[in-house]
Design an enzyme around this catalytic site. Structure first.
Site, PDB file in Angstrom:
ATOM      1  CE  LYS A  47       0.734   1.388   4.499  1.00 18.95           C
ATOM      2  NZ  LYS A  47       1.522   2.567   4.837  1.00 18.95           N
TER       3      LYS A  47
ATOM      4  CB  VAL B  21      11.819  -5.542   4.456  1.00 21.52           C
ATOM      5  CG1 VAL B  21      11.736  -6.010   5.901  1.00 21.52           C
ATOM      6  CG2 VAL B  21      11.563  -6.711   3.503  1.00 21.52           C
TER       7      VAL B  21
ATOM      8  CG  ASP C  91      -0.848  -0.179   8.268  1.00 23.98           C
ATOM      9  OD1 ASP C  91      -1.698   0.595   8.739  1.00 23.98           O
ATOM     10  OD2 ASP C  91       0.311   0.160   7.992  1.00 23.98           O
TER      11      ASP C  91
HETATM   12  O1  C5P Z   1      -0.327  -1.376  14.612  1.00 23.17           O
HETATM   13  P1  C5P Z   1       1.119  -1.548  14.272  1.00 23.17           P
HETATM   14  O2  C5P Z   1       1.727  -2.731  14.968  1.00 23.17           O
HETATM   15  O3  C5P Z   1       1.391  -1.530  12.806  1.00 23.17           O
HETATM   16  O4  C5P Z   1       1.841  -0.263  14.865  1.00 23.17           O
HETATM   17  C1  C5P Z   1       3.235  -0.181  15.037  1.00 23.17           C
HETATM   18  C2  C5P Z   1       3.559   0.989  15.952  1.00 23.17           C
HETATM   19  O5  C5P Z   1       3.240   2.220  15.284  1.00 23.17           O
HETATM   20  C3  C5P Z   1       2.729   1.019  17.223  1.00 23.17           C
HETATM   21  O6  C5P Z   1       3.354   0.285  18.240  1.00 23.17           O
HETATM   22  C4  C5P Z   1       2.686   2.512  17.563  1.00 23.17           C
HETATM   23  O7  C5P Z   1       3.884   2.918  18.162  1.00 23.17           O
HETATM   24  C5  C5P Z   1       2.654   3.153  16.187  1.00 23.17           C
HETATM   25  N1  C5P Z   1       1.273   3.478  15.730  1.00 23.17           N
HETATM   26  C6  C5P Z   1       0.602   4.551  16.301  1.00 23.17           C
HETATM   27  N2  C5P Z   1      -0.662   4.859  15.889  1.00 23.17           N
HETATM   28  C7  C5P Z   1      -1.278   4.145  14.923  1.00 23.17           C
HETATM   29  C8  C5P Z   1      -0.607   3.054  14.323  1.00 23.17           C
HETATM   30  C9  C5P Z   1       0.683   2.753  14.742  1.00 23.17           C
HETATM   31  O8  C5P Z   1       1.146   5.230  17.171  1.00 23.17           O
HETATM   32  N3  C5P Z   1      -2.497   4.471  14.542  1.00 23.17           N
END
Ligand code: C5P
Length: 315
Positions: free
Chosen positions: A14, A109, A150
């Protein structure tokens, strides 16, 4: 009924067309207005029943791909989100047996193109099919949302707006096709680090709002207006952590890109080069942008792709 012993699922990367980021929430996440757009850089995830004698590990991972240093960043243990997705299906259904999980990677990656999340979405679909667990689309989306912000988008693909922490998805009308160029960085960026830098730079961030100009550009398939409307609140944070990205963006802009931005939390940079109708003008612009980015010497790889494309598909 046919019993599958191996299932392959193809899943797209994406790019974010808008990423509006609100203030930090109490749970450590941020509320977003996140317009996801699936592009034709694909990973293929294959799950195969492990030998009947193997009890552990539950998921044994391998990865392949031609993306230079990127492949070395793929974790090959159960911390990989795709392995966690396989475990999540087994736990949710009380079924399943040890599998070999192979990732054939084209998606950068740690690049801000949701490669790890896409692999997890594909692994959910592949394990559900392999084990015949028949999870509904709603339950798959629920499992996906638990795994990461995501992941659910990898299931649905096309163009969609994510709210909440990005996991609450609504399809977005987007009849056009677009041509993109992506500059892969030699480095990776951690999403968590970029959000932390965002909090440092924007302690007063307002609530995120949808962008009506972007919605209009997408609804009418206007590539020039889309190029102008692209926006990413995380871009200053990504540039602060990796200042050379500014030179990459500038090189693509100077070569005629209709729009340029960091994809998600970066460091991949995305360049819109035209509508996807395949005109000579678009092809020439694409060639100029690719050449200019290559000349910077800053990119691990420069690749072109079309959007939008469907989400996870069983092959
Ligand atoms: O949800 P995901 O594991 O992809 O998120 C990785 C990190 O990105 C989270 O631990 C957080 O620190 C940050 N994040 C955030 N707000 C979001 C999505 C991700 O702060 N909406």
């Amino acid at each position: 009924m046919t019993v599958n012993t191996t299932v392959t699922v193809r899943v797209p990367a994406k790019v974010n067309l808008q990423l509006a980021v609100g203030p930090g929430r109490e749970d450590g996440f941020h509320d977003l207005v996140n317009v996801f757009h699936a592009v034709s850089l694909f990973d293929e995830v294959t799950v195969t029943e492990a030998s009947a004698r193997r009890q552990s590990p539950f998921v044994s991972l391998t990865a392949r791909g031609e993306m230079g240093s990127h492949l070395a960043r793929v974790p090959l243990d159960e911390s990989n989100l795709a392995a966690r997705a396989a475990l999540a299906v087994a736990e949710e259904t009380g079924r399943g047996a040890p599998v070999d999980l192979h990732l054939d990677k084209q998606i950068p990656v740690a690049g801000g193109m949701a490669g790890g999340s896409a692999d997890a979405a594909a692994a959910l679909v592949a394990c559900d099919r392999l084990w015949g667990t028949g999870l509904s689309r709603e339950r798959l989306v629920e499992l996906a949302a638990r795994l990461g912000s995501d992941v659910a988008f990898g299931l649905v693909g096309a163009t969609a707006v994510g709210t909440g922490r990005g996991e609450i998805l609504e399809p977005m009308p987007s009849p056009g096709r677009y041509r993109w160029v992506f500059a892969l960085s030699k480095r990776g960026l951690s999403t968590a680090d970029v959000f932390r830098e965002y909090d440092r730079l924007r302690p007063d961030a307002p609530e995120p709002r949808p962008d009506r100009e972007l919605e209009k550009a997408l609804a009418t398939g206007d590539a020039v207006a889309l190029g102008r409307a692209l926006s990413n609140d995380l871009q200053p944070a990504a540039l602060s952590l990796l200042p050379e990205l500014e030179r990459t963006l500038e090189a693509g802009r100077a070569a005629g890109a209709l729009g340029a931005l960091v994809s998600g939390s970066g460091p991949t940079c995305a360049f819109l080069v035209g509508g996807g109708e395949g005109s000579t003008v678009v092809a020439e612009r694409e060639a100029e942008v690719v050449a200019a980015l290559t000349r910077t010497g800053l990119c691990e790889q420069v690749v072109a792709a079309d959007g939008d494309v469907p989400g996870a598909t069983v092959l």
